[in-house]
Design an enzyme around this catalytic site. Structure first.
Site, short mmCIF file in Angstrom:
data_model
loop_
_atom_site.label_atom_id
_atom_site.label_comp_id
_atom_site.label_asym_id
_atom_site.label_seq_id
_atom_site.Cartn_x
_atom_site.Cartn_y
_atom_site.Cartn_z
N GLU A 11 -0.32 -7.92 -0.81
CA GLU A 11 0.45 -7.59 -0.44
C GLU A 11 -0.81 -7.76 1.40
O GLU A 11 -1.27 -7.16 1.60
CB GLU A 11 1.25 -6.41 -0.71
CG GLU A 11 2.64 -6.08 0.20
CD GLU A 11 3.05 -4.97 0.63
OE1 GLU A 11 3.44 -4.45 -0.35
OE2 GLU A 11 3.40 -4.17 1.66
N ARG A 14 2.12 -5.77 9.55
CA ARG A 14 2.08 -5.26 10.37
C ARG A 14 0.81 -5.59 11.47
O ARG A 14 -0.33 -5.15 13.01
CB ARG A 14 1.11 -3.53 10.29
CG ARG A 14 2.25 -3.38 10.02
CD ARG A 14 1.14 -1.51 8.82
NE ARG A 14 2.23 -1.87 7.48
CZ ARG A 14 2.14 -0.90 7.12
NH1 ARG A 14 1.22 -0.38 6.59
NH2 ARG A 14 3.06 -1.20 5.83
N THR A 31 5.74 -5.27 5.17
CA THR A 31 6.76 -4.95 5.64
C THR A 31 7.45 -5.84 6.89
O THR A 31 7.57 -5.89 7.89
CB THR A 31 5.45 -4.54 6.79
OG1 THR A 31 4.72 -3.51 6.16
CG2 THR A 31 6.29 -3.76 8.17
N LYS A 63 11.12 -1.60 -3.94
CA LYS A 63 9.89 -0.81 -3.52
C LYS A 63 10.79 0.51 -3.10
O LYS A 63 11.61 0.82 -2.84
CB LYS A 63 9.26 -1.53 -2.50
CG LYS A 63 8.74 -0.46 -1.51
CD LYS A 63 7.90 -2.04 -0.62
CE LYS A 63 6.59 -0.35 0.49
NZ LYS A 63 5.94 -1.01 0.75
C1 3PG Z 1 2.88 0.26 2.70
O1 3PG Z 1 3.79 -0.34 3.38
O2 3PG Z 1 2.98 0.40 1.75
C2 3PG Z 1 2.74 1.71 2.95
O3 3PG Z 1 2.14 1.85 4.37
C3 3PG Z 1 1.26 1.88 2.22
O4 3PG Z 1 1.00 3.89 2.12
P1 3PG Z 1 -0.45 4.03 1.77
O5 3PG Z 1 -1.10 3.15 3.27
O6 3PG Z 1 0.42 5.75 1.80
O7 3PG Z 1 -0.84 3.65 0.37
#
Ligand code: 3PG
Length: 220
Positions: A51, A55, A79, A139
């Protein structure tokens, strides 16, 4: 009301089964080689599903490059927060879409792409928003902060036919506990490529973490 098909739920489930540990990757736009090095490190560990998050502006241009490098990988875009981003991710060649939350407009746009989707939720009401459209794979975000394993166990009562990919606050210490839940298909996060290792270019350590995580996931 736009509906999400059973076939897409099936496709999304198969993607998560192929990638039970899902690296959530944000590529540094200032460092053009970082994304490719990371891909190689994770690929060497056996990871085939990725994924890439929006960002970073480097996310969308990376998809086709990555797919050209390895024919057997599956690159999703994460995102996704606006209808426009869903459209752009589809245009850029995303294999699936991931959003941190769910709104009616975003669901419409994600469904319009025809891609398998993992819409995000932290509450039963958000789940119902997707459920009424036909979504059965979500999710769960931010997993640790939103109730973690007890929350997923509670979801299994009223939503017995729903599966999850918990993400957010999951670590190498507890990802297997999530993965052993009957309603969890995959677990996502940045623990597979922690920022300090990414920033120092320690690709060997990233391969090791990903390799042992994937192996543990396969043996669970
Ligand atoms: C996501 O977008 O899935 C999370 O920001 C990942 O979170 P993590 O950095 O706590 O694994």
């Amino acid at each position: 009301m736009k509906l999400y098909s059973a076939e897409l739920n099936e496709k999304m489930s198969r993607i998560l089964q192929a990638g039970p540990v899902l690296p959530v990757i944000t590529i540094d736009p200032e460092d053009s080689s970082q994304g490719e090095n990371l891909l190689c490190a994770l690929y060497a560990a056996g990871i085939r599903v990725y994924e890439i998050t929006l960002r970073s502006p480097a996310a969308l241009p990376a998809i086709k490059r990555w797919q050209a490098k390895y024919a057997d990988i599956c690159v999703g875009v994460g995102t996704v927060c606006t209808p426009q981003q869903a459209f752009e991710a589809h245009q850029a060649g995303a294999a699936f879409l991931v959003s941190p939350g769910t709104t009616p407009d975003l669901l419409d746009a994600m469904i319009d792409t025809g891609l398998p989707c993992l819409t995000g939720l932290a509450t039963p009401s958000e789940l119902l928003l997707g459920y009424q459209r036909g979504c059965r794979v979500f999710k769960f975000f931010p997993a640790a902060a939103a109730g973690g394993i007890p929350m997923l166990q509670s979801f299994s009562g009223p939503f017995a036919d729903v599966k999850f990919c918990p993400t957010g606050g999951v670590s190498e210490a507890d990802f297997l506990d999530y993965l052993r839940l009957p309603n969890v298909l995959a677990v996502g996060g940045t623990w597979l490529a922690p920022a300090p290792l990414l920033n120092s270019g320690d690709w060997q350590s990233i391969t090791s973490i990903a390799q042992r995580s994937l192996k543990a996931a396969q043996l669970r």
